[in-house]
Design an enzyme around this catalytic site. Structure first.
Site, short mmCIF file in Angstrom:
data_model
loop_
_atom_site.label_atom_id
_atom_site.label_comp_id
_atom_site.label_asym_id
_atom_site.label_seq_id
_atom_site.Cartn_x
_atom_site.Cartn_y
_atom_site.Cartn_z
N HIS A 168 18.05 -7.47 6.58
CA HIS A 168 16.75 -8.08 6.23
C HIS A 168 15.59 -7.37 6.93
CE1 HIS A 168 19.22 -11.51 4.80
NE2 HIS A 168 19.93 -11.24 5.87
N SER A 289 -5.08 14.10 5.75
CA SER A 289 -6.00 13.31 4.96
C SER A 289 -7.36 13.98 4.99
CB SER A 289 -6.10 11.90 5.54
OG SER A 289 -7.33 11.31 5.19
N LYS A 295 -4.46 11.71 10.51
CA LYS A 295 -3.30 11.45 9.65
C LYS A 295 -2.37 12.65 9.46
CE LYS A 295 -2.47 8.20 7.60
NZ LYS A 295 -3.02 7.50 6.44
N GLU A 302 7.71 10.48 0.30
CA GLU A 302 7.13 9.51 -0.63
C GLU A 302 7.32 9.95 -2.08
OE1 GLU A 302 3.02 8.31 0.59
OE2 GLU A 302 3.60 9.33 2.44
#
Ligand code: ARG
Length: 469
Positions: A168, A289, A295, A302
């Site tokens: 979980h 970024s 970043k 992804e």
């Protein structure tokens, strides 16, 4: 132009079929039905299939030796031209098959027109797709092995690196980082098994089925199968030209593999986020970024996760394409190619980059261990300790819940709570208890086959190394 004698009927698509047609095909229809824009990718398989077919026709005395020589010379010339980017693909000629055949006839004359004896584009395209896919399957099997090897080698370094195992997404029990990575190796190993299984059913020869019913020429289908490396021939001509279940199976394999990839990619993204900080991915696999200077984004992971969507989509597309098609061949089947091509490209590109990225992963054992401590990952170990001392499991569970509550109140892990406080919770807790509460003690204790104990994990590594070579 009507009435002009044509030396090569295929040069004028509208009249390729017969004199039956009274007007040329509409421009829109030409563009709508043409597949040459994408199926030219099958050219190698198409030429290999034609060479094998022609060789067999000659061996059976259906065409002469001179015709065979001409066909071979012409097809080799065409292969050279395509390879060199010199071949002119024509939309009017609809697909890869008609383009190559028309050019062959232009190059060698009548022999080119004899190539199609005892054959139809229906069994030709089914053969081409199977041949092409078989080659891609073999290439993908290697890439899948590379990714597994990369995971196994990182795992080999981390059988003692403790991280929290989750259920979980809540801290559950300690596991080693190696154990976690090897779970993915198991998944990819099963994917490889599935791929090998798909290959068996892909590798059967449709040629000889002709349009749908077989052919009246004395073809030697076994000889063609042998020449092309097929394991056997398709046994029913209607089925041979029409079903694409081998492609659907392949896309199923690919979709499952991409789902495994996606799960792993998701974890890489999570682990790299500041909240976990378990790993770092090399700069060459990250992007920055344009607005936030701090970043470093795990774009590759992804994208790998995102690309699983299109592969699952292709499976849905092809399986739906098949549904409701009456026997035998229908033009619907021309739609099998783009999903297959895109799936092969997506999967190959993804496996290749992930293998590289995983090999260069930077592991942060201290952060993993700290996270395992924060989550009371050894609570089960304390319960098991009490059970081994004779307490029923449900009672032990209750005692440990109190211990965790105490820890939470004081901001301490179970291993950090004073022994006296633990003993106050239950008299069976003796001075050997702290030993089982360490993360390492917890790992060592799970020394069952398939468990996370370092000895078991190293056995997994050895097994995979032997298997992957
Ligand atoms: N381009 C077609 C395909 O991909 C080749 C087979 C065409 N056969 C036919 N009878 N129209 O399926």
């Amino acid at each position: 132009m009507s009435g002009t004698p044509l030396d090569n009927p295929l040069d004028r698509k509208s009249q390729a079929w017969s004199a039956l047609f009274s007007e040329p095909m509409s421009e829109l229809v030409k563009r709508y039905t043409a597949s040459v824009g994408f199926d030219q990718r099958l050219w190698r398989a198409d030429i290999a299939g034609s060479l094998a077919h022609a060789g067999m026709l000659a061996a059976q005395g259906i065409i002469g030796q001179t015709d065979l020589d001409d066909i071979q010379r012409g097809l080799n010339q065409i292969a050279t031209d395509i390879e060199a980017g010199r071949f002119e693909w024509k939309l009017e000629l609809e697909d890869v098959h008609l383009n190559i055949e028309a050019r062959l006839t232009q190059l060698v004359g009548d022999a080119g027109k004899r190539l199609h004896t005892g054959r139809s584009r229906n069994d030709q395209v089914a053969t081409d797709v199977r041949l092409w896919l078989r080659g891609e399957i073999d290439a993908l099997a290697l890439l899948l092995a590379d990714l597994q090897r990369a995971l196994v080698e990182v795992a080999a370094q981390h059988s003692d690196t403790v991280m929290p195992g989750f259920t979980h997404l809540q801290v559950a029990q300690p596991v080693s980082f190696a154990h976690h990575l090897l779970a993915y190796v198991e998944m990819f190993a099963r994917d490889a098994e599935r791929l090998a299984d798909v290959r068996k059913r892909c590798n059967r020869l449709p040629l000889g089925a002709a349009a749908l019913a077989g052919t009246s020429y004395p073809l030697d289908r076994e000889a063609v199968a042998l020449a092309l490396g097929f394991d056997s021939v398709c046994e029913n001509s209607l089925d041979a030209v029409s079903d694409r279940d081998f492609a659907i199976e392949f896309l199923s394999f690919a979709a499952i593999t991409m789902v495994h990839v996606s799960r792993m990619a998701e974890e890489l993204v999570l682990w790299m986020s500041q909240n976990f900080g378990f790993i770092d991915l090399a700069d060459r696999y990250c992007t920055g970024s344009s607005i936030m200077p701090q970043k470093r984004n795990p774009d590759v992971a992804e994208l790998a996760r995102g690309k699983s969507g299109r592969v699952v989509g292709h499976l849905m597309g092809l399986i739906t394409l098949m549904k409701g098609q009456p026997l035998a061949y229908n033009k619907d089947n021309q739609e099998d190619k783009e999903p297959l091509f895109d799936t092969v490209d997506t999967l190959a590109g993804t496996l290749r980059i992930l293998a590289e990225m995983v090999a260069g992963i930077q592991v942060k054992p201290a952060a993993m261990e700290a996270a395992a401590r924060r989550g009371y990952a050894t609570a089960t170990d304390l319960a098991d300790y009490l059970v081994k001392k004779g307490l029923p499991f449900r009672d032990a569970h209750e005692v440990v819940a109190h211990a965790v509550k105490l820890g939470l109140q004081r901001g301490l892990d179970l291993a950090e709570l004073p022994l006296a406080d633990l003993q106050a919770l239950h008299p069976l807790i003796a001075d050997d208890a702290p030993g089982v509460l360490t993360l390492r003690g917890s790992l060592e204790a799970r020394n069952v086959r398939g468990g996370t104990a370092p000895a078991q994990v190293l056995a997994q590594v050895a097994r995979h190394r032997a298997r992957l070579g």
